[in-house]
Design a protein around this motif. Structure first.
Motif, PDB file in Angstrom:
ATOM      1  N   UNK A  62      33.921  55.232  37.740  1.00 31.86           N
ATOM      2  CA  UNK A  62      35.333  54.501  37.208  1.00 31.86           C
ATOM      3  C   UNK A  62      35.972  54.002  38.034  1.00 31.86           C
ATOM      4  N   UNK A  63      36.129  54.669  39.163  1.00 29.95           N
ATOM      5  CA  UNK A  63      37.172  53.920  40.182  1.00 29.95           C
ATOM      6  C   UNK A  63      36.719  52.800  40.826  1.00 29.95           C
ATOM      7  N   UNK A  64      35.220  52.770  40.963  1.00 28.00           N
ATOM      8  CA  UNK A  64      34.791  51.636  41.706  1.00 28.00           C
ATOM      9  C   UNK A  64      34.549  50.657  40.875  1.00 28.00           C
ATOM     10  N   UNK A  66      36.893  49.744  38.317  1.00 31.76           N
ATOM     11  CA  UNK A  66      38.354  49.354  38.569  1.00 31.76           C
ATOM     12  C   UNK A  66      38.458  48.279  39.407  1.00 31.76           C
ATOM     13  N   UNK A  67      37.933  48.763  40.858  1.00 30.23           N
ATOM     14  CA  UNK A  67      38.247  48.241  42.363  1.00 30.23           C
ATOM     15  C   UNK A  67      37.222  46.962  42.227  1.00 30.23           C
ATOM     16  N   UNK A  69      36.562  45.203  39.318  1.00 32.10           N
ATOM     17  CA  UNK A  69      37.200  44.345  38.365  1.00 32.10           C
ATOM     18  C   UNK A  69      38.153  43.454  38.890  1.00 32.10           C
ATOM     19  N   UNK A  70      38.988  44.208  39.864  1.00 33.49           N
ATOM     20  CA  UNK A  70      40.123  43.549  40.553  1.00 33.49           C
ATOM     21  C   UNK A  70      39.360  42.330  41.500  1.00 33.49           C
ATOM     22  N   UNK A  71      38.549  43.170  42.529  1.00 37.89           N
ATOM     23  CA  UNK A  71      38.260  42.342  43.776  1.00 37.89           C
ATOM     24  C   UNK A  71      37.254  40.941  43.076  1.00 37.89           C
ATOM     25  N   UNK A  72      36.082  41.441  42.253  1.00 32.78           N
ATOM     26  CA  UNK A  72      35.318  40.359  41.949  1.00 32.78           C
ATOM     27  C   UNK A  72      35.711  39.502  40.772  1.00 32.78           C
ATOM     28  N   UNK A  73      36.830  40.010  40.119  1.00 31.30           N
ATOM     29  CA  UNK A  73      37.420  39.097  38.934  1.00 31.30           C
ATOM     30  C   UNK A  73      36.210  39.291  37.671  1.00 31.30           C
TER      31      UNK A  73
ATOM     32  N   UNK B  77      42.903  55.653  41.722  1.00 38.40           N
ATOM     33  CA  UNK B  77      43.031  55.217  40.517  1.00 38.40           C
ATOM     34  C   UNK B  77      43.735  55.976  39.633  1.00 38.40           C
ATOM     35  N   UNK B  83      45.418  50.885  40.082  1.00 39.93           N
ATOM     36  CA  UNK B  83      44.593  50.824  41.136  1.00 39.93           C
ATOM     37  C   UNK B  83      45.327  50.644  42.461  1.00 39.93           C
ATOM     38  N   UNK B 115      45.670  40.692  35.499  1.00 37.06           N
ATOM     39  CA  UNK B 115      45.734  41.781  36.576  1.00 37.06           C
ATOM     40  C   UNK B 115      46.894  41.170  37.302  1.00 37.06           C
ATOM     41  N   UNK B 131      35.456  38.311  49.738  1.00 38.62           N
ATOM     42  CA  UNK B 131      34.457  38.719  49.160  1.00 38.62           C
ATOM     43  C   UNK B 131      33.272  39.210  50.113  1.00 38.62           C
ATOM     44  N   UNK B 163      45.957  37.456  38.679  1.00 34.51           N
ATOM     45  CA  UNK B 163      44.465  37.033  38.672  1.00 34.51           C
ATOM     46  C   UNK B 163      43.479  37.797  37.513  1.00 34.51           C
TER      47      UNK B 163
END
Lengths: 90, 408
Positions: A62-64, A66-67, A69-73, B77, B83, B115, B131, B163
């Motif tokens: 779940x944490x990964x 969300x991470x 979702x933010x990083x890779x859009x 989280x 986050x 976000x 990335x 974003x």
């Protein structure tokens, strides 16, 4: 030199045609109904190898998720479906 | 007598069963309580992840072991929307541990495609810096020329960003818009040979202007295999005051009107080629930096000079991995090739023109553990400021590298 230009143009034209054909191939409904497993296979690989579901537990996924979702859009639906799949398969 | 014995026996069995039931019930209560406790913990969750890379570089006259990176990443989280993430960049340079804060920021998912992020974050200028820079994601042990720290574009800065990713029919769109402290400009007072160079490693702003930037990514295919991106970044990097105040000869030199416009285009195409039982991965990025013209002072010959302050960098990378092959060894092999080039302004004291070809053979032990062997040929047509804008440690010439990288 002309030959190189012609070949380059031909490659670009074939590539663009394949883009167009492929974008017409899938319906909106098919995209909405994509499974978490399919989205996992399609999206993670854009940056890195697809992760093994067994590597993390439910809370960690779940944490990964969300991470990522933010990083890779990723879209919210994509992130949620991928996390549910990974949690069900670990 | 017999009746008494039988009665006592039955009494003991009944007592034992009752006791056992109590024990089981107690154990069930404990398990239920632990499950409830785990469910509560799920609301807030802390994770330690990251990556590391170490190996060796061999040139014709030197073989050197390197510990190029150890980057622990903390993720925290809170619920489904909040986050916090941070990364420490640890390097061992000249027998000393060098620690930097790569990023530290908080993100909040406001709605489906929005976000908000505040803090120090990786700048989405192109895609490599944000990335592909982690050592277990980067298919080479080095970064392309002109990319990353000391590159022509920012890697991280402090500010605010919005974003998100959106589904547009069969296609997808992702966006990022941000405002950050922005770069400074090297005026040549400390390092004359770097006058006119943008400096992105600033923890505090040197003026009241903020840098603004954006990246739009478009994924036209329903299977997300292709992404095309465009980035823009605008900043006023000069300080309000002249760096030569008190110097009667040069105090008219001022950089407060200098502007910088950076643009980048990126491409990523990753596709499973079923007939070849392989995955093909193509990446590319072109970055251009345009800084308005200014006059600089060279203390060595006490002359003033000016130049067109444009820099550019690009790279193209192709990876091929027979990941769907039946052979257990072959499926973990990956062939990689990369070409990158980097040009800094003609007429500047850091004028440089470099190109680099790299070929590599990777072996994937797991999805996040890799052994990378590569051979890199760097051609320098014109030399720039020493140690700037190259791979790790300013390595130039022909290098064979063998590195082990792991995502933690």
């Amino acid at each position: 030199m002309k030959k190189i230009k012609f070949i380059t143009c031909l490659i670009i034209a074939v590539f663009m045609a394949s883009v167009f054909i492929q974008s017409c191939a899938s319906s909106k409904e098919a995209i909405a109904n994509k499974s978490g497993a399919q989205l996992w296979g399609e999206n993670c690989i854009r940056c890195h190898n697809t992760p093994s579901p067994a590597d993390f537990n439910d809370a960690q996924w779940k944490t990964v998720g969300l991470h990522m979702q933010v990083r890779a859009n990723l879209t919210k639906d994509e992130a949620e479906k991928i996390v549910v799949f990974l949690q069900s398969a670990n | 007598m017999k009746i008494k014995i039988i009665s006592v026996f039955f009494f003991m069995i009944a007592f034992g069963a009752s006791f056992a039931q109590d024990t089981i019930q107690t154990q069930l209560d404990v398990i239920t309580s632990e499950i409830q406790s785990l469910k509560k913990e799920d609301k807030t969750h802390f994770m330690l992840r990251g990556f590391a890379q170490f190996g060796l570089d061999a040139t014709h006259d030197n073989i050197n072991f390197n510990m190029t990176s150890f980057n622990p990443v903390l993720l925290w989280r809170q619920g489904d929307r909040f986050l916090f993430e941070s990364e420490l960049e640890m390097e061992f340079i000249n027998n000393e541990l060098d620690i930097h804060l790569g990023f530290a920021n908080a993100s909040y998912v406001v709605s489906k495609g929005l976000i908000v992020r505040v803090g120090k974050f990786l700048i989405p200028f192109g895609t490599f810096g944000e990335k592909f820079h982690p050592s277990w994601v980067n298919k080479f042990s080095t970064t392309p020329l002109g990319v990353g720290h000391d590159g022509i574009a920012p890697s991280a800065d402090i500010g605010i960003e919005i974003r998100g990713g959106l589904q547009l029919g069969k296609s997808k769109l992702n966006y990022s818009i941000y405002g950050v402290n922005g770069p400074g400009i090297k005026d040549g007072t400390d390092e004359p040979e770097e006058a006119g160079m943008l400096s992105f490693e600033n923890s505090t702003d040197n003026n009241n202007n903020k840098a603004v930037g954006s990246r739009i990514g478009f994924l036209p295919f329903a299977n997300s295999s292709l992404e095309i991106g465009a980035s823009g970044y605008y900043a006023m990097p000069g300080s309000e005051e002249s760096p030569f105040e008190g110097d009667t000869l040069n105090e008219d030199l001022n950089y407060k009107e200098v502007s910088a416009l950076l643009t980048a285009f990126d491409l990523s195409y990753v596709k499973i080629i079923s007939p070849l039982k392989s995955i093909i991965d193509i990446k590319g990025q072109y970055s251009l930096s345009t800084v308005s013209k200014a006059t600089y002072f060279n203390p060595e010959d006490t002359m003033r000079y000016s130049f067109t302050n444009n820099s550019s960098a690009y790279y193209a990378q192709l990876a091929f991995r027979p990941a769907l092959a039946d052979n257990a060894f072959l499926k973990n092999i990956e062939l990689v090739g990369r070409y990158s080039a980097y040009t800094t302004p003609e007429g500047s004291l850091w004028e440089s023109k470099q190109s680099q070809i790299a070929v590599g053979l990777n072996y994937w032990f797991t999805w996040r553990t890799v052994l990378k062997a590569s051979y890199q040929i760097t051609t320098i047509e014109k030399e720039g400021a020493p140690g700037e804008h190259s791979g790790h440690g300013g390595t130039t010439g022909n290098v064979f590298s063998l590195y082990f990288a792991v995502g933690l």
